[in-house]
Enzyme design. Structure first.
Site, short mmCIF file in Angstrom:
data_model
loop_
_atom_site.label_atom_id
_atom_site.label_comp_id
_atom_site.label_asym_id
_atom_site.label_seq_id
_atom_site.Cartn_x
_atom_site.Cartn_y
_atom_site.Cartn_z
N ARG A 103 0.88 -1.48 0.10
CA ARG A 103 -0.05 -0.22 0.02
C ARG A 103 0.53 1.54 -0.09
O ARG A 103 -0.01 2.01 0.13
CB ARG A 103 -1.05 -0.02 1.47
N GLU A 104 2.14 1.43 0.27
CA GLU A 104 2.58 2.28 0.70
C GLU A 104 3.47 2.21 -1.11
O GLU A 104 4.56 3.19 -1.64
CB GLU A 104 4.69 2.12 0.95
N ARG A 125 9.51 -8.82 7.29
CA ARG A 125 9.65 -9.52 9.10
C ARG A 125 9.83 -11.36 8.72
O ARG A 125 10.05 -11.52 9.05
CB ARG A 125 7.81 -9.68 9.80
N GLU A 160 11.04 6.48 5.15
CA GLU A 160 9.82 5.93 5.33
C GLU A 160 9.03 7.77 4.74
O GLU A 160 9.99 9.05 5.03
CB GLU A 160 8.95 6.76 6.80
N SER A 179 6.57 3.83 3.08
CA SER A 179 5.85 5.49 3.45
C SER A 179 4.69 4.70 4.94
O SER A 179 4.63 3.49 4.63
CB SER A 179 5.20 5.79 3.04
O1 0X9 Z 1 7.58 -1.52 10.39
C1 0X9 Z 1 8.38 -2.18 8.41
O2 0X9 Z 1 8.10 -2.91 8.58
C2 0X9 Z 1 8.35 -0.26 8.45
N1 0X9 Z 1 7.18 0.70 8.66
S1 0X9 Z 1 6.15 0.56 7.69
O3 0X9 Z 1 5.03 1.40 8.77
N2 0X9 Z 1 6.66 1.09 6.15
O4 0X9 Z 1 6.12 -1.01 7.74
C3 0X9 Z 1 9.34 -0.16 9.22
C4 0X9 Z 1 10.95 -0.60 9.04
C5 0X9 Z 1 12.21 -0.18 10.10
N3 0X9 Z 1 11.75 -0.18 11.50
C6 0X9 Z 1 12.77 0.02 12.23
N4 0X9 Z 1 14.20 0.51 12.22
N5 0X9 Z 1 11.95 0.31 13.97
ZN ZN Z 2 6.43 -0.47 5.60
#
Ligand code: 0X9
Ligand code: ZN
Length: 732
Positions: A169-170, A244, A369, A297
């Protein structure tokens, strides 16, 4: 000139009505981890970049609402008709596309449109761009990438990887890499910096890591708010969060879930997903990968490693120097702030993310972001696509520039805009190898000249300890700007320079009009609790307490030296006497500040100025909360505000304040009023406005060693000799 200026008009996919029936956008107030986990397990999705405790927009269906009511989770319904909200956004996109401002960047583009453009780039620039397939998704789509580098043998060139759209969605995270591709190919053989960079660097860009998910966010029966890929989990819920699924701290528990319905579902095992495998294999195939950005984003952040812990990453100073460069470069384009820092400090910890895996392999890797900071989240207004791209191109260029030099130069106090005539300006510098070089610390050298022609004198830079050095920049007596650059050698025989190429830094020359060091009471006009004296470290109900000494010496002017400012305060002023500034130009106010004040929706601190007893105009006012915990030197240009006035007064104001939250307020010290010279002539040793025989005679009569700064030392190398004579003659 823009590539492919023909504008394709495609009507954006309009989601079929009724798709979000029974779902509402709510603002939930999640009090603890248990509530958060349960909502996550029930598949309630966040419309923040990611779900978190506290107040957050979420998508709730009836079951989530029922659960929230049962668990006494506080929430307000913001939007029950999501379909019409999305329809409105689709209409705004369609209009933007028709208007075509920004060409290809007037609206978001589908996977097909992106592929078409990648192929066009390759056809237009076959010598420097080649499209390749990184891998294939669950649904059989190609993940496409492009390599950009100068023709010739690219073995041994540094490699940089930028990717967008792990998260479906980004959308703007696709447009930014595309724009960077355009700029690089269009800059080849046009822009000298880009050309040089492409000769030493191979740039690999993958705009859409997650094409299945991306297409799903456009599909009539898809879901605009889809985040994950489209794995069939053989249950009620699809998808794995690709960010993840990486094999560093995989499934570690920080913003992860093993529930297939969760938006942060980690997948059945590390690298279970073809998209993550493909990107992993790409990274493994890049032996010289030095830097990486994973674009997401939204929130406007430059996130440093680690994401998975609050541990210090390897080469932390370099990691931070580069993220600050990126953030500064972004800010300089449209004034947008992208704070640089770690996930732990700025966002949340997250395990199994792409940049952590890359960091662990030894490259400099960041999450950026993109816009906006908050609302409207993923639905960035189409007219913000182009500015977002422009500012992030600057960020990407900052990264390329940074890695060109294998040594990092950074300035903990910034670089000075001006120094005092005839004095040395102290400049602390951090110098550190980015890669494997070993620096010869005693070769650190300042190359400096007055004005912009003639030779540079060299002066050694003092090595303090570790990565810390101090340069002393001579400021001319007659008001000619100093130009300088810095160099250091490494054991491999290379010389490293800052700034790169032929660039130089400049520092202007200021003369003092007035100086109040506050060691004695200047008896300025006060109201309210403004007073001169020793600050006592009091206050700090919010923010930091007052200091306990001045920036220099013991005394300051402060608002309530005993503690915080009052609630419900009217404006209270501290005013200087009238200062004569006739015949002075480019007047600057410089002082040391120790200020704590709440954000300007509530409390105010400001500085104003007036010329010739006229109306006060505001020079500065707080635009956010300010929490100084040390003295900071600040300066302001008065010339615009006071024009050609003969006298000036300066006024510091505390207030107004609201009815709650007190902070320790203003403390000021070492106030200086300076005039910047802009009329000086290079080679004018005696400052009489002409370069003539009197300057030659001046040099001859001062012939020999120069201690400190000497007018006759026109090539500021510390000795008055033939080079100075030549400089005068050269400027005759
Ligand atoms: O949660 C994520 O995967 C990323 N933010 S998002 O809102 N685009 O999903 C951030 C990933 C990197 N996170 C950190 N450095 N904490
Ligand atoms: Zn993201």
């Amino acid at each position: 000139m823009m590539l492919f200026s023909t504008i394709t008009i495609t009507i954006g996919a309009i989601l079929s009505a009724g798709q979000y029936e029974g779902t509402s956008i709510v603002r939930a107030h999640i009090e603890n981890q248990k509530q958060l986990n349960t909502l996550r397990e029930l598949g309630a999705r966040s419309l923040d970049c990611f779900d978190h405790k506290g107040s957050t927009p979420m998508l709730f269906d009836d079951s989530h609402i029922e659960f929230a009511e049962k668990m006494k989770i506080d929430f307000e319904v913001l939007e029950t008709n999501i379909d019409s909200y999305i329809l409105k956004y689709e209409q705004s996109r369609e209009e933007a596309r028709m208007r075509g401002l920004g060409g290809w960047y007037s609206d978001f583009k589908t996977w097909n449109e992106v592929n078409t453009r990648l192929n066009q780039v390759e056809q237009a620039y076959p010598n420097i761009a080649s499209v390749f397939t990184v891998g294939v998704t669950h649904e059989g789509r190609n993940i496409n990438g492009i390599r950009i580098t100068a023709p010739g043998d690219s073995v041994g060139r540094k490699q940089v990887l930028w990717n967008g759209c792990q998260h479906a969605r980004e959308w703007v995270a696709v447009m930014v890499p595309m724009y960077i591709i355009d700029a690089l190919v269009e800059g080849w053989n046009v822009d000298s910096e880009i050309t040089t960079i492409l000769e030493t660097t191979e740039i690999i860009i993958v705009p859409i890591v997650n094409p299945d998910g991306y297409e799903f966010t456009y599909a009539p029966n898809g879901d605009r708010f889809w985040r994950k890929n489209r794995r069939n989990n053989s249950g009620s819920c699809e998808g794995v969060d690709l960010n993840r699924n990486w094999g560093f701290a995989w499934n570690g528990g920080d913003s992860t879930s093993t529930n297939t319905c969760s938006d942060v579902y980690v997948g059945p095992s590390a690298f279970s997903e073809p998209e993550a495998q493909a990107m992993r294999d790409l990274v493994v195939s890049l032996p010289n990968l030095v830097a990486h950005i994973d674009f997401h984003s939204y929130s406007q952040l430059v996130l440093e490693p680690w994401a998975s812990s609050n541990n210090t990453p390897p080469r932390v100073d370099i990691v931070k120097a580069l993220s600050n460069d990126i953030s500064d470069a972004i800010l300089s384009v449209h004034g947008e702030t992208y704070a640089a820092g770690t996930g732990g400090d700025l966002l949340y910890l997250a395990d199994g993310v792409f940049p952590d895996w890359v960091t662990d392999r030894g490259a400099l890797s960041y999450t950026i972001e993109l816009r906006p900071t908050g609302s409207p989240g993923f639905d960035l207004p189409p007219n913000e696509i182009l500015p977002t791209c422009e500012e992030n191109l600057a960020g990407a260029m900052a990264m390329l520039r940074f890695i060109q030099n294998s040594v990092s130069f950074s300035f903990p106090n910034g670089v000075p805009g001006f120094g005092l005539a005839g004095e040395m300006q102290t400049l602390p510098i951090n110098i550190e190898p980015v890669f494997e070089e070993v620096l010869l610390e005693n070769t650190a050298t300042l190359h400096v000249r007055y004005g912009s022609n003639g030779p540079f004198a060299t002066r050694s830079i003092q090595h303090d300890s570790g990565t810390q050095y101090t340069a002393q920049i001579p400021i001319s007596t007659c008001g000619v700007n100093s130009e300088y650059w810095i160099s250091i050698e490494s054991t491999d025989g290379e010389t490293h320079r800052y700034p790169l190429g032929e660039e130089v830094l400049q520092v202007g020359v200021a003369t003092e009009i007035q100086n109040w060091n506050m060691d004695t009471n200047p008896n300025w006009q006060t109201s309210g609790l403004w007073s001169w004296g020793t600050p006592t470290g009091g206050g700090g109900q919010y923010g930091n307490p007052d200091p306990t000494t001045g920036a220099t010496g013991q005394y300051v002017f402060g608002y309530n030296l005993q503690g915080d400012y009052e609630n419900n305060l009217a404006e209270k002023h501290l005013v200087t006497p009238t200062i004569n500034v006739s015949n002075q130009q480019n007047i600057q106010l410089q002082f040391d500040r120790y200020l704590n004040v709440e954000q300007p929706s509530y409390d105010h601190a400001s500085i104003s100025v007036r010329g010739d007893g006229g109306a006060w105009s505001t020079l500065w006012t707080n635009t956010s909360v300010i929490e100084d915990s040390q003295w900071v030197s600040v300066s302001y240009d008065l010339s615009q505000t006071i024009g050609t006035a003969n006298t000036v007064e300066i006024r510091w104001t505390m207030g107004t304040t609201d009815s709650a939250w007190r902070y320790s307020g203003w403390n000021i010290d070492d106030v200086q009023l300076l005039a910047l010279s802009n009329t000086a002539i290079q080679g004018d040793v005696n400052c009489d406005g002409v370069v003539d025989v009197s300057d030659l005679l001046n040099i001859i009569s001062n012939w020999g060693f120069c201690e400190g700064i000497c007018g006759a030392d026109t090539v500021p190398d510390g000795s008055i000799n033939v080079s100075d004579l030549l400089q005068v003659i050269g400027n005759w």
